[in-house]
Design an enzyme around this catalytic site. Structure first.
Site, PDB file in Angstrom:
ATOM      1  N   LYS A 249      -4.057   2.555   5.902  1.00  0.00           N
ATOM      2  CA  LYS A 249      -3.786   1.432   6.195  1.00  0.00           C
ATOM      3  C   LYS A 249      -3.333   1.106   7.679  1.00  0.00           C
ATOM      4  O   LYS A 249      -3.917   0.310   8.240  1.00  0.00           O
ATOM      5  CB  LYS A 249      -2.526   0.983   5.340  1.00  0.00           C
ATOM      6  CG  LYS A 249      -1.788  -0.277   5.634  1.00  0.00           C
ATOM      7  CD  LYS A 249      -0.747  -0.571   4.827  1.00  0.00           C
ATOM      8  CE  LYS A 249       0.597   0.099   5.639  1.00  0.00           C
ATOM      9  NZ  LYS A 249       1.782  -0.349   4.743  1.00  0.00           N
TER      10      LYS A 249
ATOM     11  N   ASP B  31      -1.821  -3.480   2.183  1.00  0.00           N
ATOM     12  CA  ASP B  31      -0.048  -3.252   2.078  1.00  0.00           C
ATOM     13  C   ASP B  31       0.161  -3.954   0.641  1.00  0.00           C
ATOM     14  O   ASP B  31      -0.527  -4.342  -0.096  1.00  0.00           O
ATOM     15  CB  ASP B  31       0.590  -3.862   3.288  1.00  0.00           C
ATOM     16  CG  ASP B  31       0.791  -5.373   3.169  1.00  0.00           C
ATOM     17  OD1 ASP B  31       0.011  -5.949   2.356  1.00  0.00           O
ATOM     18  OD2 ASP B  31       1.697  -5.759   4.005  1.00  0.00           O
TER      19      ASP B  31
END
Ligand code: SF4
Length: 237
Positions: free
Chosen positions: A121, A139
């Site tokens: 991420k 996310d």
């Protein structure tokens, strides 16, 4: 799951609803965004933006940060939470940048994820926003929004990333993440505000609601009234 063409149209529609979607972290280069993104774990962008100006003034690059100790760093990032772990990660990350990459942030997913504190991420945030390499950070907002709409089908961020990347052209990857993050924060919250949503006609979650629930969620001004239609005043936002 939706087709690539429909997924693309959904992201374009969300982009029109959220024309300013972008990371809210403040940074001037890839190193600063990398540090800010590591700090943003379990914190908010607003909180991180309060801390980073002083931090970047003191440690403007990887070489400066590599010379710090975690103990020196701790009081400066205390308010972002998990400060001990983040301090250790930041110093170790900077030391590895200096030792193995000449102090520069590599524009490569495999290399980025070898850095302490950097997962897919974080790497995707930096690649997509600061290094011009397509990246699709997933996310909790992207997970929730994409699963509800039906453009992804998994609770595993890596699988959702792979599904979205398969459906969308590379040039839309970062945009797809940015618009879903903002949509998840403002509209498709844990309790979704479907009446404010521009993609509800294509959303699996919305379409799965009973007719009564959909009526309740229908946009203001479109609900049937007992006494006939009324004039609706709209305000530009
Ligand atoms: S219609 Fe509702 S559930 Fe679907 S994306 Fe929009 S806000 Fe989320």
């Amino acid at each position: 799951m939706k087709s690539p063409a429909k997924t693309r149209r959904i992201i374009e529609t969300l982009a029109r609803q959220h024309p300013n979607a972008d990371t809210e972290l403040r940074y001037r280069n890839a190193f600063e965004l990398l540090v800010a993104t590591i700090l943003s774990a379990q914190s908010t962008d607003v909180r991180v933006n309060l801390v980073t100006p002083a931090l970047f003034a003191r440690y403007p690059d990887a070489r400066a940060l590599a010379k710090a100790t975690p103990e020196e760093l701790e009081p400066q990032i205390l308010s972002t939470g998990f400060f001990r772990q983040k301090s250790r990660s930041l110093v170790a990350m900077a030391q590895k940048l200096v030792a193995e990459f000449g102090g520069d942030v590599p524009a490569d997913m495999e290399k980025l994820t070898t850095l302490p504190g950097v997962g897919r991420k974080t790497a995707n945030v930096v690649l997509g926003h600061a290094l011009g390499v397509p990246g699709l950070p997933v996310d909790r907002h992207v997970l929730r929004v994409s699963n509800r709409i039906g453009i992804a089908s998994s609770e595993d961020p890596e699988k959702v990333e792979a599904q979205l990347c398969t459906l969308l052209p590379k040039e839309m990857w970062t945009l797809a993440s940015d618009v879903q993050i903002l949509h998840g924060r403002r509209v498709c919250k844990p309790k979704p505000l479907c009446d404010r949503c521009s993609v509800r006609k294509d959303c699996d979650y919305y379409l799965s609601l009973g007719a009564k629930a959909r009526k309740v969620a229908a946009p203001v001004g479109t609900r049937a009234r007992k006494n006939g239609p009324r004039r609706v005043h709209t305000t530009r936002r």
